[in-house]
Design a protein around this motif. Structure first.
Motif: not given
Length: 435
Positions: A275-276, A279, A334-336
């Protein structure tokens, strides 16, 4: 309802004084924990300035988080020192000294010389200053938990005592929010070059304001109580209340480990699974805000269902949910960021069954003359061994390639917490009948 027969015993003036006492102690608690947690938020930036440049990144991280863990081993010393002071000389006096020490430590942290300036002395000084912060916070918890539990309105103690963790999580939230703000206005290079000093300066200034506020608080113990021979005595604590002491250490171990895993290590964990960084900062800030405002609701719930029931719900639900949520759930999403935030908030709400009454459930286990010492020392031991070590232990698991197994370790400790929570009396033996 539990409260209906209790509130008429308080005059409007007495209620006002007690609520002011809660607010005054809580405000200092906010500053103490803000100063303590900015270390966790900005560690990734000052680790480059205070460690050898040729050291591997993982080794730097382990050292910096090792220092974080080491500060927790000062907590038993701080809790003994300030617990003795609180029982022997008063809760107010103890809180004044602890906030003064944190103030000085924060300014010293801001002035730490870099590795480039003093070589290996830099990481050594980092450790020394951090140990003093650990000493201060070690004393803070017991004195504040005891003071807030004693000054809280009877029948509403769970609700009012929950504000200890409102301000504790508020300190984390402000530290996290400050990280988001500084990262928005400064580059990573600027933060590593010296921007990381700014939060510690802010913390030192806030501590000065808190010191002034705490000077206006009223003491909750009497001169007669403080003059007793057993007041603040470790011998009296272990001789007469060793069963309570062991019980508190037992459920604090799992509670503290879960707390630092969910509220501190989560940031490193989320970054590690992809995760960034920015973010993650937003996710942690939002989750900590929800965690903070939920404390009074869970505290009020504990007034209705009892401390024992709340502790059993925390440890039972925590043991069941932490692996599916932290490992299976988060690693598949991880994309949400929204779903990850929801999952993290869910874990923090489960944690709130414990944190909302964390100080009170300990205070109700000990009599007045050894209450601050009993609360602080038992908490500090469980917290030092299992809570503060959580990030460093988790990184060791990760380094060994078995990071997911760390959460099995947390589950085991929560099961132990569940077992010790059965030992909590359904009706408190102490504090319940205090005015």
């Amino acid at each position: 309802m539990i409260m209906s027969n209790i509130l008429p015993h308080y005059t409007p003036e007495e209620r006002r004084k007690r609520i002011y006492g809660i607010a005054g102690a809580a405000s200092g608690n906010l500053v103490e924990w803000f100063d303590f947690y900015i270390y966790a938020v900005f560690a990734v930036y000052f680790q480059h300035a205070l460690t050898p440049p040729d050291m591997a990144e993982t080794t730097k991280a382990i050292y910096v988080w090792g220092v974080f863990a080491a500060s927790f081993f000062m907590r038993p010393i701080g809790s003994w020192l300030f617990g003795w002071m609180a029982d022997k000389y008063g809760r107010k006096q103890s809180m004044l000294v602890s906030i003064s020490m944190m103030c000085a430590s924060s300014f010293c942290f801001a002035l730490l010389p870099s590795y480039e300036q003093v070589g290996m002395l830099a990481p050594v000084l980092l450790l020394i200053v951090r140990l003093f912060q650990g000493l201060s916070v070690g004393g803070e918890y017991g004195a504040v938990a005891t003071y807030m539990s004693e000054v809280a309105l009877r029948g509403h103690r769970g609700f009012y005592a929950s504000f200890q963790y409102v301000t504790l999580s508020g300190g984390q939230l402000l530290a996290s929010l400050l990280g988001v703000v500084l990262l928005a206005v400064m580059t990573t290079e600027q933060l590593e070059a010296g921007g990381w000093r700014i939060p510690f300066i802010i913390g030192g200034l806030a501590a000065i304001l808190s010191l002034w506020i705490r000077r206006t608080l009223e003491e909750t113990t009497t001169a007669e109580e403080r003059a007793k021979e057993e007041s603040g005595s470790l011998i009296a604590l272990f001789r007469d209340h060793w069963k309570s002491f062991i019980t508190v250490v037992g459920y604090t171990a799992g509670g503290s480990l879960a707390f630092y895993t969910i509220t501190v290590y989560s940031k490193t964990y989320l970054t590690g699974i992809g995760v960034n960084g920015k973010t993650v900062g937003y996710i942690m800030t939002i989750a900590l805000f929800v965690f903070m405002i939920s404390q009074p609701f869970f505290g009020a719930l504990a007034d209705r269902i009892g401390r024992r029931a709340s502790m059993l719900l925390f440890s039972g639900l925590g043991a069941i949910c932490i692996y599916p949520i932290m490992v299976l759930g988060m690693q598949s999403m991880t994309n949400s960021p929204v779903m990850i935030a929801i999952l993290l908030i869910l874990m923090m709400l489960i944690l709130s069954f414990y944190t909302s009454i964390g100080g009170l459930v300990k205070a109700e286990m000990f009599p007045t003359q050894v209450r601050a010492l009993g609360v602080g020392f038992s908490y500090a031991i469980g917290n030092a061994i299992f809570g503060g070590s959580a990030p460093a232990v988790a990184l060791k698991f990760k380094e060994a390639g078995i990071e997911n197994e760390f959460f099995i370790y947390v589950i085991v400790m929560l099961v132990i917490c569940f077992a010790f929570s059965w030992r909590i009396p359904k009706k408190p033996e102490y504090l319940e009948h205090d005015h």
